[in-house]
Design a protein around this motif. Structure first.
Motif, PDB file in Angstrom:
ATOM      1  N   MET A  13     -35.215 -97.521  33.434  1.00  9.95           N
ATOM      2  CA  MET A  13     -35.123 -98.101  32.049  1.00  9.95           C
ATOM      3  C   MET A  13     -36.413 -98.730  31.440  1.00  9.95           C
ATOM      4  O   MET A  13     -36.606 -98.692  30.215  1.00  9.95           O
ATOM      5  N   GLU A  14     -36.817 -99.415  32.430  1.00  8.53           N
ATOM      6  CA  GLU A  14     -37.993-100.387  32.160  1.00  8.53           C
ATOM      7  C   GLU A  14     -39.335 -99.303  31.507  1.00  8.53           C
ATOM      8  O   GLU A  14     -39.923 -99.915  30.440  1.00  8.53           O
ATOM      9  N   ILE A  15     -39.431 -98.159  32.335  1.00  4.01           N
ATOM     10  CA  ILE A  15     -40.527 -97.241  31.641  1.00  4.01           C
ATOM     11  C   ILE A  15     -40.006 -96.810  30.084  1.00  4.01           C
ATOM     12  O   ILE A  15     -40.940 -96.891  29.520  1.00  4.01           O
ATOM     13  N   ILE A  16     -38.797 -96.283  30.037  1.00  5.96           N
ATOM     14  CA  ILE A  16     -38.310 -96.128  28.911  1.00  5.96           C
ATOM     15  C   ILE A  16     -38.759 -97.170  27.797  1.00  5.96           C
ATOM     16  O   ILE A  16     -39.263 -96.914  26.494  1.00  5.96           O
ATOM     17  N   GLU A  17     -38.260 -98.384  28.073  1.00  8.39           N
ATOM     18  CA  GLU A  17     -38.292 -99.504  27.185  1.00  8.39           C
ATOM     19  C   GLU A  17     -39.918 -99.740  26.807  1.00  8.39           C
ATOM     20  O   GLU A  17     -40.141 -99.821  25.428  1.00  8.39           O
ATOM     21  N   ALA A  18     -40.974 -99.664  27.583  1.00 10.06           N
ATOM     22  CA  ALA A  18     -41.946 -99.926  27.660  1.00 10.06           C
ATOM     23  C   ALA A  18     -42.768 -98.811  26.695  1.00 10.06           C
ATOM     24  O   ALA A  18     -43.517 -98.986  25.688  1.00 10.06           O
ATOM     25  N   TYR A  19     -42.179 -97.430  27.087  1.00  2.39           N
ATOM     26  CA  TYR A  19     -42.700 -96.285  26.301  1.00  2.39           C
ATOM     27  C   TYR A  19     -42.307 -96.666  24.581  1.00  2.39           C
ATOM     28  O   TYR A  19     -43.085 -96.410  23.735  1.00  2.39           O
ATOM     29  N   ASP A  20     -41.165 -96.916  24.509  1.00  3.15           N
ATOM     30  CA  ASP A  20     -40.655 -97.073  23.018  1.00  3.15           C
ATOM     31  C   ASP A  20     -41.453 -98.078  22.421  1.00  3.15           C
ATOM     32  O   ASP A  20     -41.778 -97.946  21.046  1.00  3.15           O
ATOM     33  N   TRP A  21     -41.601 -99.252  23.054  1.00  9.21           N
ATOM     34  CA  TRP A  21     -42.274-100.460  22.551  1.00  9.21           C
ATOM     35  C   TRP A  21     -43.694 -99.867  21.867  1.00  9.21           C
ATOM     36  O   TRP A  21     -44.091-100.368  20.901  1.00  9.21           O
ATOM     37  N   TYR A  22     -44.344 -99.245  23.074  1.00  7.40           N
ATOM     38  CA  TYR A  22     -45.593 -99.020  22.848  1.00  7.40           C
ATOM     39  C   TYR A  22     -45.755 -97.793  21.472  1.00  7.40           C
ATOM     40  O   TYR A  22     -46.762 -97.848  20.846  1.00  7.40           O
ATOM     41  N   GLY A  28     -48.710 -92.356  19.731  1.00  9.55           N
ATOM     42  CA  GLY A  28     -49.264 -91.836  20.920  1.00  9.55           C
ATOM     43  C   GLY A  28     -49.590 -92.893  21.979  1.00  9.55           C
ATOM     44  O   GLY A  28     -49.806 -92.658  23.191  1.00  9.55           O
ATOM     45  N   LEU A  29     -49.415 -93.926  21.579  1.00  5.85           N
ATOM     46  CA  LEU A  29     -49.777 -95.211  22.670  1.00  5.85           C
ATOM     47  C   LEU A  29     -48.909 -95.071  23.876  1.00  5.85           C
ATOM     48  O   LEU A  29     -49.113 -95.396  24.927  1.00  5.85           O
ATOM     49  N   GLY A  30     -47.321 -94.708  23.762  1.00  5.44           N
ATOM     50  CA  GLY A  30     -46.546 -94.697  24.614  1.00  5.44           C
ATOM     51  C   GLY A  30     -46.864 -93.435  25.335  1.00  5.44           C
ATOM     52  O   GLY A  30     -46.883 -93.800  26.698  1.00  5.44           O
ATOM     53  N   ALA A  31     -47.289 -92.715  24.833  1.00  8.63           N
ATOM     54  CA  ALA A  31     -48.021 -91.385  25.763  1.00  8.63           C
ATOM     55  C   ALA A  31     -48.946 -91.857  26.759  1.00  8.63           C
ATOM     56  O   ALA A  31     -49.105 -91.360  27.656  1.00  8.63           O
TER      57      ALA A  31
END
Length: 97
Positions: A13-22, A28-31
Motif C-alpha cells: 500500500m505504501e508503494i502504491i501511495e508513493a507511486y500515485d503521488w509521484y 513518469g515520475l512514479g515509474a
C-alpha cells in the motif's frame, strides 16, 4: 544463496501511495520511483546484509533519489519487506511487523 522477496500488504500500500503521488507531481515520475525501488531490491538479492539494523532483527536501507527507506527482515532465503517509508514523516508512523 537465492533469495526471494515477500512484500507485506501494508508495504505494498505504501508503494502504491508513493507511486500515485509521484505520478500526480509529474507524469513518469512514479515509474522512476518504482525503477529505483527495483534497484534497491537488486541489492537485497545480492547481499541482504548490506544495510544496517533499524531495530534488530529488522534492517533498513535508503532508496536512491527518493526520500524513502525500506524496512525488512531476513528469514533463511526470504526477505520480508515490512515498510517502504518516507523518512521525512514522523518515524512513529513506520510500520514494522
Amino acid at each position: 544463496m537465492q533469495y526471494k522477496i515477500e512484500i507485506r500488504p501494508l508495504a505494498a500500500m505504501e508503494i502504491i501511495e508513493a507511486y500515485d503521488w509521484y505520478q500526480e507531481q509529474k507524469s513518469g515520475l512514479g515509474a522512476e520511483f518504482l525503477a529505483e525501488l527495483d534497484q534497491f531490491y537488486d541489492t537485497l538479492y545480492r547481499n541482504p546484509q548490506t544495510y544496517s539494523y533499524y531495530d534488530k532483527p529488522v534492517r533498513q536501507g535508503k532508496v536512491n533519489r527518493f526520500p524513502y527507506t525500506v524496512a525488512y527482515e531476513i528469514f533463511d532465503t526470504t526477505i520480508v519487506i515490512y515498510s517502504v517509508f518516507m523518512y521525512r514523516q514522523n518515524p512513529d508512523k513506520k510500520r514494522i511487523k
